[in-house]
Scaffold this active site. Structure first.
Site, short mmCIF file in Angstrom:
data_model
loop_
_atom_site.label_atom_id
_atom_site.label_comp_id
_atom_site.label_asym_id
_atom_site.label_seq_id
_atom_site.Cartn_x
_atom_site.Cartn_y
_atom_site.Cartn_z
N LYS A 98 0.69 -1.19 0.05
CA LYS A 98 -0.04 -0.08 -0.10
C LYS A 98 0.78 1.32 0.14
CE LYS A 98 -4.56 -1.43 0.33
NZ LYS A 98 -5.39 -0.99 -0.49
N SER B 91 -8.70 -0.07 6.38
CA SER B 91 -8.92 -1.43 7.44
C SER B 91 -7.56 -1.34 8.13
CB SER B 91 -9.21 -2.60 6.91
OG SER B 91 -8.46 -2.96 5.97
N GLU C 217 -9.57 -13.96 -3.74
CA GLU C 217 -10.43 -13.22 -2.80
C GLU C 217 -10.58 -14.51 -1.61
OE1 GLU C 217 -13.74 -10.42 -4.24
OE2 GLU C 217 -13.85 -12.26 -5.63
N GLY D 11 -15.72 -13.00 0.81
CA GLY D 11 -15.82 -11.75 0.19
C GLY D 11 -15.64 -11.87 -1.40
N ASP E 298 -16.91 -10.52 -3.68
CA ASP E 298 -17.58 -9.48 -4.56
C ASP E 298 -17.18 -9.35 -6.04
OD1 ASP E 298 -15.60 -8.63 -2.54
OD2 ASP E 298 -15.80 -6.65 -3.84
N SER F 173 1.16 -9.68 -0.47
CA SER F 173 0.93 -8.56 -0.20
C SER F 173 1.11 -7.72 0.92
CB SER F 173 -0.76 -8.04 -0.92
OG SER F 173 -1.62 -9.01 0.14
#
Length: 320
Positions: free
Chosen positions: A53, A78, A204, A208, A210, A304
Site C-alpha cells: 500500500k 482497514s 479473494e 468476500g 464481490d 501483499s
C-alpha cells in the site's frame, strides 16, 4: 487521467525510486515441486509499512500541489492503507487524518498513529466508510486519498508487477490478492503490456467474493461486509475504476477459505521463513490449494503484506 497505462505505472516507479523499497523475489524448490511450476513470490511484506500500500499512497500524495499538501490529506482504511498514507504524508511534510474500523487489528491502529496520523474509528458493519470519509475531508478541507479507486494509487500499486517482471522475465500467470481491486488493476495494466498473454488471476476470501460475483454478472455487485480473517480484503463491492479495468484484464477471481489462508501462512513461515498477514497469504493459498488449473511453467504470486501481530499470528496458526 482518463484511464491507466503502462506509462503511468512507469512514471510512478520513477517517483518511488529511492523512497519505496524494491522488494525481494523469493523462490522455493519445495513450492515448485508441490504445484508443478516455477513460482516467483513478490514479497511486499518487506515493503515500507509492511505492505504494498505504501506504493500507491506515496505516488498519489507526492503529486499533490503545495496548496493541497498544506491543507493535508484524509483516508479510510482497514489498516495497511492507513499506515501507508500516514507515512507518505510524513515524508512529504503534510498531515493525515484517517478513518479506521474500530475492530481493525490493534497493531495497525497503533502503527497509523505511530506514523503521526490522527485516527478516527467507526463501525465497519453499520457505517458507510466512504461517505464518512468524504464528509470528513470536506469538513476539514483535506484531499481524500482513497485506498484503491484512484488512478495514481493504482499506478503506484502496479509497480509491484513492473518490478517483478523486470527481475524475472516473462510470466505465464500472475496471482494477486484482491480487496478493492487497486493492486490487481495496477498489476494487470503493467503485466498485460510487459508479458503479453499473461493470465491475471485475482484471489479473494470465500466470504468476500464481490469481484467474482461482479465478473460473472457483468456489473458491480455488492455483498455484506465480509467476516473473514483477511481483514485487508473485507470489502463489500469492487471499486468503480478498478472494476472497469479488471473486467477487461483479469481472467478469473478464485476463492480461498480462511483455513486455506492459514495453511499458506504456515507454509510461508515454515518454508520461506517469512511472516504474512492473512490477506498477504491469500494468493499463495490459492496456488497451494490448486485453485488455478492448467498452470503455466512460470508463475508469479504477490505476497501483499505481513502486518499481523504476534498474538494474532500465534492464534491463527494454532487453530490450523
Amino acid at each position: 487521467m482518463a484511464d491507466l497505462s503502462l506509462t503511468d505505472v512507469q512514471s510512478a516507479a520513477e517517483r518511488l525510486a529511492g523512497v519505496a523499497r524494491r522488494t525481494p523475489v523469493l523462490t522455493s524448490r519445495t513450492l515448485n515441486e508441490r504445484v508443478g511450476a516455477e513460482v516467483f513470490l513478490k514479497a511486499e511484506n518487506f515493503q515500507r509499512i509492511g505492505a504494498f500500500k505504501f506504493r500507491g499512497a506515496y505516488n498519489a500524495i507526492s503529486r499533490l500541489s503545495p496548496a493541497r499538501l498544506q491543507a493535508g490529506v484524509a483516508a479510510y482504511s482497514s489498516g495497511n492503507h492507513a499506515q501507508a498514507v500516514a507515512l507518505a504524508a510524513r515524508i512529504v511534510g503534510t498531515s493525515a487524518v484517517i478513518l479506521m474500523p474500530e475492530d481493525a487489528p490493534p497493531t495497525k491502529l497503533a502503527a497509523a498513529r505511530g506514523y503521526g496520523a490522527e485516527v478516527i474509528t467507526f463501525d465497519r458493519y453499520t457505517q458507510d466508510r466512504t461517505a464518512l470519509a468524504h464528509e470528513l475531508a470536506a469538513e476539514r478541507g483535506r484531499t481524500l486519498i482513497p485506498p484503491y479507486d484512484h488512478y495514481d494509487v493504482m499506478a503506484g500499486q502496479g509497480t509491484v508487477a513492473l518490478e517483478l517482471i523486470e527481475e524475472v522475465g516473462h510470466l505465464g500467470a500472475l496471482l494477486v490478492p484482491v480487496g478493492g481491486g487497486g493492486l490487481m488493476a495496477g498489476c494487470a495494466t503493467a503485466a498485460s503490456m510487459l508479458a503479453p498473454g499473461i493470465r491475471m488471476i485475482g484471489v479473494e476470501p470465500a466470504a468476500g467474493d464481490d469481484h467474482a460475483r461482479s465478473l460473472a454478472a457483468g456489473e458491480r455487485v455488492a455483498i455484506d461486509v465480509p467476516r473473514t480473517i483477511a481483514d485487508g480484503q473485507a470489502v463489500s463491492t469492487p471499486g468503480e475504476l478498478t472494476y472497469a479495468l479488471n473486467r477487461r484484464l483479469v481472467e478469473s477471481f478464485e476463492l480461498v477459505s480462511d483455513a486455506e489462508i492459514v495453511t499458506a501462512m504456515a507454509f510461508a513461515f515454515e518454508r520461506l521463513k517469512i511472516v504474512l498477514e492473512p490477506s498477504g497469504a491469500s494468493a499463495l493459498a490459492a496456488l497451494l490449494a490448486g485453485r488455478v488449473h492448467g498452470l503455466p511453467e512460470r508463475v508469479g504470486v504477490v505476497l501483499s503484506g505481513g502486518n499481523v501481530g504476534l498474538d494474532r499470528f500465534r492464534e491463527l496458526l494454532g487453530s490450523s
